[in-house]
Design a protein around this motif. Structure first.
Motif, mmCIF file in Angstrom:
data_model
loop_
_atom_site.group_PDB
_atom_site.id
_atom_site.type_symbol
_atom_site.label_atom_id
_atom_site.label_comp_id
_atom_site.label_asym_id
_atom_site.label_seq_id
_atom_site.Cartn_x
_atom_site.Cartn_y
_atom_site.Cartn_z
ATOM 1 N N GLN A 1 -6.771 -3.518 -4.279
ATOM 2 C CA GLN A 1 -5.777 -2.580 -3.752
ATOM 3 C C GLN A 1 -4.563 -3.325 -3.202
ATOM 4 O O GLN A 1 -3.412 -3.026 -3.528
ATOM 5 C CB GLN A 1 -6.393 -1.750 -2.619
ATOM 6 N N TRP B 1 -0.815 -2.951 -4.587
ATOM 7 C CA TRP B 1 0.207 -2.312 -3.747
ATOM 8 C C TRP B 1 1.455 -3.192 -3.626
ATOM 9 O O TRP B 1 2.565 -2.714 -3.590
ATOM 10 C CB TRP B 1 -0.326 -2.012 -2.351
ATOM 11 N N PHE C 1 0.991 5.596 -7.019
ATOM 12 C CA PHE C 1 -0.133 5.184 -6.165
ATOM 13 C C PHE C 1 -1.489 5.469 -6.804
ATOM 14 O O PHE C 1 -2.447 4.723 -6.603
ATOM 15 C CB PHE C 1 -0.032 5.895 -4.810
ATOM 16 N N THR D 1 -3.552 2.748 -8.447
ATOM 17 C CA THR D 1 -4.347 1.828 -7.626
ATOM 18 C C THR D 1 -5.655 2.470 -7.178
ATOM 19 O O THR D 1 -6.608 1.775 -6.835
ATOM 20 C CB THR D 1 -3.548 1.388 -6.387
ATOM 21 N N GLU E 1 6.236 -2.294 0.525
ATOM 22 C CA GLU E 1 6.067 -0.994 1.191
ATOM 23 C C GLU E 1 7.403 -0.282 1.337
ATOM 24 O O GLU E 1 7.502 0.935 1.189
ATOM 25 C CB GLU E 1 5.404 -1.177 2.562
ATOM 26 N N ARG F 1 8.203 1.154 -1.936
ATOM 27 C CA ARG F 1 7.352 2.289 -2.318
ATOM 28 C C ARG F 1 7.640 3.530 -1.492
ATOM 29 O O ARG F 1 7.676 4.650 -1.999
ATOM 30 C CB ARG F 1 5.873 1.894 -2.165
ATOM 31 N N TYR F 2 7.840 3.330 -0.170
ATOM 32 C CA TYR F 2 7.903 4.493 0.718
ATOM 33 C C TYR F 2 9.283 4.758 1.332
ATOM 34 O O TYR F 2 9.604 5.878 1.703
ATOM 35 C CB TYR F 2 6.895 4.326 1.864
ATOM 36 N N ARG G 1 -5.733 3.496 3.766
ATOM 37 C CA ARG G 1 -4.931 4.225 2.787
ATOM 38 C C ARG G 1 -5.751 4.463 1.525
ATOM 39 O O ARG G 1 -5.712 3.657 0.599
ATOM 40 C CB ARG G 1 -3.651 3.462 2.448
ATOM 41 N N PRO H 1 -1.498 7.584 -0.375
ATOM 42 C CA PRO H 1 -0.283 6.871 0.054
ATOM 43 C C PRO H 1 0.110 7.169 1.500
ATOM 44 O O PRO H 1 -0.371 8.121 2.105
ATOM 45 C CB PRO H 1 0.775 7.403 -0.920
#
Length: 682
Positions: A384, A388, A402, A405, A540, A543-544, A565, A568
């Protein structure tokens, strides 16, 4: 043993739910979000807790050469604790939770825990006071530290204000709540799952091996350094978060320092068997003790390793942590408890164990189960973490979706479930063995009484610690000081939240309907699979969105930074999708995210939101410092209904059913759409 069986079965069902989502059965009481805290509470407080109490009551009377201070207090302690477990078993599936790990139980049960723990403490320290052996053996030191520290942890972490018969809000918010919670959570592991079991180890391993403890001096160094250092290490659960950098660094340094005292205990325990290793062939219960100490050493090596920031960046939020925790819980706490039970039952019932062969089989099957569990979760966690954070040379995420994963590690969830099943099979072997042992015990046993002489009270010694061991009150005060110094230095500055808040970034509080939705989010246990904390790590942020700030959660009671997590992070979820997407996602996650392992929540469109209680909730929030206008507090239900009508109208215009304004799904959507949308800079 009954609670142990329940805890293991809840864990197996939860493991199967992650491998095969239909195992949630569309039943709100057993969805993963509600079952997981039931499993952890049953494992820690029901199984491990009762094992601790049984061992302490048995060994203390022999080490102190006196009967317990009060039989009445002993019975009150036992039945009070069982009622607390029963209350947890009823309330957690019903969704009554504070959403703080290992402290989920609501305020009436928290009060009951305090009362029962005080009863236990009075009984234990009364026994020390009337002891007939002046010097307290090392096991007693660990029991003292456990009772004092757990009381401090529980009381400080449980300060909350009720808003209903089974709901409350903590007095701490955001960063404060996160730090207090993980000061509690980390030290619940330290002083509920480590120090009392070390005390049991110091009594039962020498007794089973018929050997003295390897090193008295190592015991002294190991004990005082452990109880002093452990309390500082909680912030390692919050690395790369909004917690001030100094607190993160402090937590990491003290976590690394824990290597030495932790391994001191393991070495002392294993070397106690020096000269008795042949017992592994003739007394198979010794295998459980050796395996327990080995898992203890492995877990206490891995814990500080995971506390190093660069390693935490990879391992945090992943299943590696789940594997780490279960190696300790199943390997250390489980195997030590099993060894203690195999030692105690034949002696208490004055008979021989029914079958050493069954014991031997129990050991090997359980060991295989623990290893399968641990290895599968470490592999899943590292997988993971690597997926990620994988970024192409062009600066793009290699796995932007997500779910990619998640799908990759589902086969490892099946291996984890297989490991758990083997562990349970071994446990049932033990239950049968113990049942048959008790059945063959003599029906009538002649009661014998012994005249116990006072010993040690005339001893003259120049050894400082030897003198200290004869002073129960002074020893207890010093143990209290050892744990309270680090606690105050660590927590007190962070309670001054204003020092870390940038006025330019202050956020607006949640609306009344968003508060209602937030409480539903907590009730369903969404926090056990989703975080709301974006770390300042490149992958991160890609991604976010931008990293989380301390201001974003400054009014959150309780905080929702998360620790795992499976899905997500949600910190920037608001406005990312339309309302209808959230509606469809909650009713059937596979409709919008194929191969999702998330449960469905059909009851959210059947249950009505309780609008009237919002006045009380906002009133409490306002008293705690959340800047709500008095008009909003007084008309919280009206404001909430108005916002709900707007969302319901939008849902209806996009094809959702009519008449959803009063339903819980709308309140939950309001909360999810607010995430990341409150800052002035938005």
């Amino acid at each position: 043993m009954i609670w142990a069986g329940a805890a293991f079965l809840f864990g197996l069902i939860a493991a199967l739910q992650l491998a095969y989502w239909p195992m949630n059965a569309n039943l709100e009481w057993i969805t993963f979000g509600r079952l997981r805290p039931l499993h952890t509470n049953a494992a820690i407080f029901a199984f491990a807790g009762n094992a601790i109490f049984a061992g302490i009551y048995h060994s203390s009377q022999r080490l102190l050469k006196t009967r317990m201070f009060s039989d009445v207090l002993s019975k009150m302690h036992f039945w009070g604790w069982q009622l607390i477990i029963l209350a947890a078993a009823i309330t957690l599936p019903l969704g009554y939770t504070q959403s703080k790990e290992y402290a989920e139980l609501e305020w009436p049960i928290d009060i009951a825990i305090t009362v029962v723990w005080v009863i236990f403490a009075v009984n234990f320290f009364g026994t020390i006071r009337q002891r007939r052996e002046k010097h307290m053996y090392v096991a007693i030191w660990f029991y003292i530290a456990t009772i004092i520290t757990v009381a401090v942890l529980h009381i400080v972490n449980s300060i909350e204000i009720p808003v209903g018969m089974l709901q409350s809000y903590p007095v701490y918010a955001g960063i404060q709540d996160a730090l207090v919670q993980w000061w509690y959570g980390h030290n619940a592991v330290a002083f509920f799952l480590t120090t009392p079991f070390l005390g049991l180890m110091y009594y039962y391993v020498p007794k089973a091996a018929n050997r003295p403890v390897y090193s008295y001096r190592l015991s002294i160094v190991h004990f005082w350094s452990l109880v002093f250092i452990y309390i500082w290490a909680g912030p390692h659960h919050l690395l790369y978060t909004s917690l001030p950098e100094w607190a993160q660094t402090l937590g990491m340094i003290f976590s690394v320092m824990l290597w030495a005292p932790s391994w001191g205990g393991m070495i002392n325990g294993l070397l106690t068997l020096k000269g008795s290793w042949h017992l592994l062939r003739t007394e198979p219960l010794i295998k459980f003790f050796v395996a327990a100490l080995t898992f203890y050493g492995m877990s206490t090596f891995e814990g500080p390793l995971l506390s190093i920031k660069s390693v935490s960046a990879l391992g945090h939020y992943t299943d590696w942590i789940v594997g780490h925790v279960h190696a300790g819980a199943l390997g250390w706490n489980g195997f030590l408890s099993f060894g203690m039970i195999y030692y105690l039952v034949p002696r208490l019932w004055k008979t021989e164990l029914y079958s050493k062969k069954l014991l031997e089989n129990h050991f090997w099957i359980s060991l295989t189960g623990v290893l399968l569990y641990y290895i599968s979760m470490v592999v899943a966690g590292i997988t993971q973490g690597l997926m990620w954070r994988a970024v192409t040379p062009e600066g793009q995420l290699v796995y932007p979706d997500f779910i990619e994963t998640v799908v990759r590690i589902v086969p490892l969830y099946w291996v984890r479930a297989l490991g758990g099943a083997l562990f349970i099979i071994g446990f049932f072997m033990m239950a049968y063995n113990i049942y048959k042992t008790i059945k063959k015990a003599p029906k009538a046993v002649e009661q014998t009484s012994y005249e116990v002489q006072r010993t040690g009270f005339d001893e003259q010694t120049q050894d400082t610690h030897r003198k200290l061991e004869g002073m129960g009150f002074t020893f207890s005060v010093l143990a209290f000081l050892a744990i309270i110094v680090g606690s105050i230095i660590e927590i007190y500055p962070t309670l001054s939240l204003h020092r870390y808040v940038n006025p330019a970034n202050i956020v607006e509080p949640h609306t009344p309907l968003e508060i209602a939705g937030r409480d539903i989010y907590i009730r369903e246990g969404c926090y056990v699979c989703h975080s709301q904390q974006i770390r300042p790590i490149a992958s991160e942020v890609l991604r976010y969105g931008k990293a989380s700030t301390v201001e974003e959660s400054m009014y959150d009671r309780p905080f929702q930074w998360g620790s795992k997590r499976t899905g997500p992070d949600l910190a920037r979820l608001g406005k990312k999708y339309p309302n209808l997407w959230h509606y469809s996602h909650m009713i059937d996650p596979r409709a919008v995210t194929p191969k999702s392992i998330m449960p469905s929540y059909p009851w959210l469109v059947e249950k009505n939101t309780d609008f009237l209680v919002l006045r009380k909730k906002l009133s409490v929030m306002s008293k705690l410092g959340v800047p709500y206008d008095s008009e909003v507090v007084a008309n919280a239900d009206i404001h909430a209904q108005k916002q709900a009508q707007e969302i319901a109208a939008d849902l209806e215009s996009n094809g959702a059913p009519k008449g959803l304004a009063k339903k819980e799904i709308v309140a939950l959507i309001a909360y999810l759409q607010s995430l990341g949308q409150k800052g002035k800079a938005q």
